[in-house]
Design a protein around this motif. Structure first.
Motif, PDB file in Angstrom:
ATOM      1  N   LEU A 232       0.838  -1.195   0.000  1.00 49.75           N
ATOM      2  CA  LEU A 232       0.000   0.000   0.000  1.00 49.75           C
ATOM      3  C   LEU A 232       0.876   1.250   0.000  1.00 49.75           C
ATOM      4  N   ASP A 233       0.342   2.354  -0.553  1.00 50.80           N
ATOM      5  CA  ASP A 233       1.095   3.605  -0.458  1.00 50.80           C
ATOM      6  C   ASP A 233       0.814   4.257   0.898  1.00 50.80           C
TER       7      ASP A 233
ATOM      8  N   GLU B 218      -2.834   5.348   1.698  1.00 54.95           N
ATOM      9  CA  GLU B 218      -3.726   4.206   1.952  1.00 54.95           C
ATOM     10  C   GLU B 218      -3.460   3.611   3.334  1.00 54.95           C
TER      11      GLU B 218
ATOM     12  N   GLU C  90      -4.933   5.980   6.019  1.00 57.51           N
ATOM     13  CA  GLU C  90      -6.398   5.871   6.058  1.00 57.51           C
ATOM     14  C   GLU C  90      -6.828   4.569   6.737  1.00 57.51           C
ATOM     15  N   LEU C  91      -6.112   3.471   6.456  1.00 55.78           N
ATOM     16  CA  LEU C  91      -6.432   2.190   7.073  1.00 55.78           C
ATOM     17  C   LEU C  91      -6.213   2.236   8.584  1.00 55.78           C
TER      18      LEU C  91
ATOM     19  N   LYS D  88     -10.796  -2.357   1.426  1.00 54.40           N
ATOM     20  CA  LYS D  88     -10.092  -1.163   1.933  1.00 54.40           C
ATOM     21  C   LYS D  88      -9.847  -1.270   3.429  1.00 54.40           C
TER      22      LYS D  88
ATOM     23  N   GLN E  22      -9.306  -4.061   4.874  1.00 51.70           N
ATOM     24  CA  GLN E  22      -8.522  -5.292   5.036  1.00 51.70           C
ATOM     25  C   GLN E  22      -9.297  -6.354   5.812  1.00 51.70           C
TER      26      GLN E  22
END
Length: 619
Positions: free
Chosen positions: A18-19, A22, A25-26, A100, A102
């Motif tokens: 992931l960048d 991302e 946000e997670l 998104k 996970q």
């Protein structure tokens, strides 16, 4: 999908890919705590922890939960496979949301459920929560009760009265916060002393203050800044707008905060009551998060009452249009129900100003600049005093401009006592001046460590300021003839003296008068909290120098996880001739740059140099 440590191994690889945005946000959406997380494997373990999974599932609605459960039931289905068993119009978006978070993984067009997630859902019936079969059934409970049309006029009148009162109260809330910011609690809310002060200013109960504050914050009219809760720049524009535009902004902010499913329910049943059946629907829609969602639903219904979207449990005509057509269409219905605005007032000999109706916003704002509000409501009363006139002069008014404004507003002219007061206040205004200091000088100089100076040609007045208990916190000390010094900056000293009703003006370092504007708050940022960014930076640092999945430290960490979890993994080895050969191994040890493990295909022990291993993946 791999279970236990194997799932952790696979998820760690997904997370690393992931960048930064991302990942941040997670971390925020899954409420991950930074403590104890050193690398991507620790983060994977945190996300697959049963408590973390349950917390994430509790915030999801039933159709999304059904989609996750269906993926777990089918194994590794494609989108058409899931759609065949769970016909939802927005299935793709719901699956994407789960990925998104996970809670699901997607690989080559197939969706896979992490086994801890599936196990958590399978254990729900033991906790009184819906089974997988129940989640897949998406039929909601009975429809909401319809409202009789004969009640519509009464409902609309009651709703408009409540909405107009709310607009007026929020305007008073903003005025009081501009006068004195509200100190926040550690968690950002308002303490009881501040709520009591705001309750008195807005003339509502303490319980209602927080509701008004919530409505204003949601509409970005207030924000939390260094001094505390303050009006924003948007609040200044809002205060000058007509009543129906003020209402439209608040109503649109309320609408935007609705969950899409609840909005869809209300749009499909626009003339239905918002009673117990709505609560039942919310409980059904969020089966694992009833407490959290019911509180959110309570606040939604409370604010809908405040804004006249509903009156009692019945939606108003404007409220119905708000749900179906948006705020602009709704305001065209709500606006004509508000009291008509006036543009003239009665100025009386006792220095009071009486408005026979709600004063037009731009005139109300101008009058508030030189007068204090005494009585609020549809017919308001203002009072002019020497301190309120000084406030207007400090904001840029002059004796001439105040006269001109009152001549335009007053239906009774300007009484002689007021005329004298304006002239006298203007003549005395500026007898106290606050200027900035650069804080320089040598130790021992009066200015050393001081940031501002108060000057006056009136030594008696300066002496009163020096001993004023209300200004004691400024630490004012003599700095020579006609001057007091403070360790605080110009703005702090100026606003404190304004609050104490002194005829003070601000000036620059050269003695030129300037106008200091009240500080404005910035609305809450949408960027992730600093802690999320710090955690991502730490995760990246843990793979520093190992930018790809073939990095030796990364491979060693994967193998260490496999050894501790007694997992079978696929190990890719680069041969001397350049070929990559895969071995299905159960790693048993890693030392001296070599991996030992049991070859599950050949049924023999192998020892492989770590330098030749190019990839490790769960079996």
């Amino acid at each position: 999908m791999p279970a236990g440590r194997s799932a952790s191994l696979a998820l760690a690889a997904r997370l690393r890919a992931l960048d930064d945005a991302e990942l941040e946000e997670l971390i925020v959406s899954r409420d991950v705590r930074e403590s104890g997380i050193r690398d991507f494997f620790d983060l994977a373990d945190a996300l697959l922890d049963r408590t973390s999974i349950q917390r994430a599932l509790a915030r999801l609605d039933r159709p999304t939960l059904g989609a996750i459960a269906m993926v777990g039931t089918l194994g590794a289905p494609t989108l058409p496979d899931v759609a065949a068993r769970l016909p939802l119009d927005d299935l793709t978006e719901r699956l994407a949301a789960a990925v998104k978070l996970q809670l699901l993984d997607e690989d080559a067009g197939r969706y896979l459920a992490w086994e801890p997630v599936t196990e958590q859902l399978q254990g729900w019936p033991e906790d009184g929560l819906p089974s997988t079969d129940d989640l897949i059934k998406v039929t909601p409970p009975a429809a909401l009760d319809a409202v009789a049309d004969v009640d519509r006029d009464a409902t609309d009148r009651a709703a408009a009265d409540r909405a107009f009162a709310t607009i007026t109260q929020i305007a008073e809330l903003l005025a009081e916060l501009e006068r004195l910011p509200a100190r926040p609690l550690a968690r950002g809310g308002l303490g009881l002393p501040e709520m009591k002060r705001l309750a008195e200013a807005t003339q509502v109960t303490v319980d209602d203050v927080m509701a008004l504050h919530d409505v204003a914050e949601r509409a970005a009219l207030v924000g939390l800044d260094r001094p505390g809760w303050l009006p924003t720049e948007a609040a200044q524009r809002w205060l000058l707008a007509p009543a129906k535009e003020r209402w439209a902004l608040l109503a649109q902010a309320w609408l935007s905060n609705l969950g899409p499913d609840v909005r869809r329910l209300l749009a499909d049943r626009p003339r239905s009551r918002w009673g117990a059946s709505l609560g039942e629907y919310v409980s059904w829609l969020y089966p694992a998060g009833s407490d959290w969602m019911q509180e959110r639903s309570r606040i939604t219904r409370r604010d809908a009452e405040l804004l006249g979207v509903v009156a009692g449990e019945a939606p108003s005509s404007a409220g119905t249009l708000l749900i179906t057509d948006g705020a602009d269409a709704a305001s065209r219905v709500m606006g004509p129900l508000f009291p008509s605005e006036v543009e003239r007032v009665y100025v009386q000999h006792d220095l009071s100003v009486v408005s026979p109706g709600p004063l037009a916003p731009h005139l109300d704002a101008r009058l508030r600049g030189i007068a204090d509000v005494e009585q609020r409501g549809i017919a308001a009363t203002y009072r002019i005093s020497g301190s309120s006139l000084s406030r207007g002069l400090a904001a840029g008014e002059s004796a001439e401009s105040i006269h001109a404004m009152l001549e335009q507003l007053s239906m009774t002219g300007i009484p002689q006592p007021l005329d004298y007061l304006i002239k006298d206040t203007a003549a005395r205004f500026g007898s106290l001046r606050v200027a900035p200091l650069d804080g320089g000088g040598e130790p021992g100089w009066p200015e050393y460590g001081r940031l501002s100076a108060v000057r006056s040609d009136d030594e008696h007045l300066l002496g009163l300021v020096a001993v004023d208990v209300s200004l004691a916190s400024l630490g004012l000390v003599r700095g020579g003839p006609n001057r007091l010094l403070s360790r605080f900056d110009q703005g702090v000293v100026y606003w404190a003296m304004r609050e104490a009703h002194y005829p003070v003006v601000a000036e620059d370092a050269h003695g030129t008068p300037i106008i200091l504007r009240p500080r404005r708050a910035t609305p809450a940022a949408t960027t992730p909290p600093r802690g999320a960014a710090d955690l991502v930076a730490a995760l990246r640092a843990s793979t520093l120098g190992e930018p790809t999945e073939t990095g030796k430290a990364w491979l060693a960490r994967q193998l260490d996880v496999a050894i501790k979890g007694r997992l079978t993994v696929t190990v890719s080895v680069r041969m001397p001739d350049g070929r990559d050969v895969d071995y299905l191994l159960e790693p048993t040890g890693l030392a001296g740059g070599r991996l030992r493990g049991r070859d599950r295909v050949a049924d023999l022990e192998r020892t492989l140099p770590l330098s030749h291993i190019t990839a490790v993946s769960p079996s």
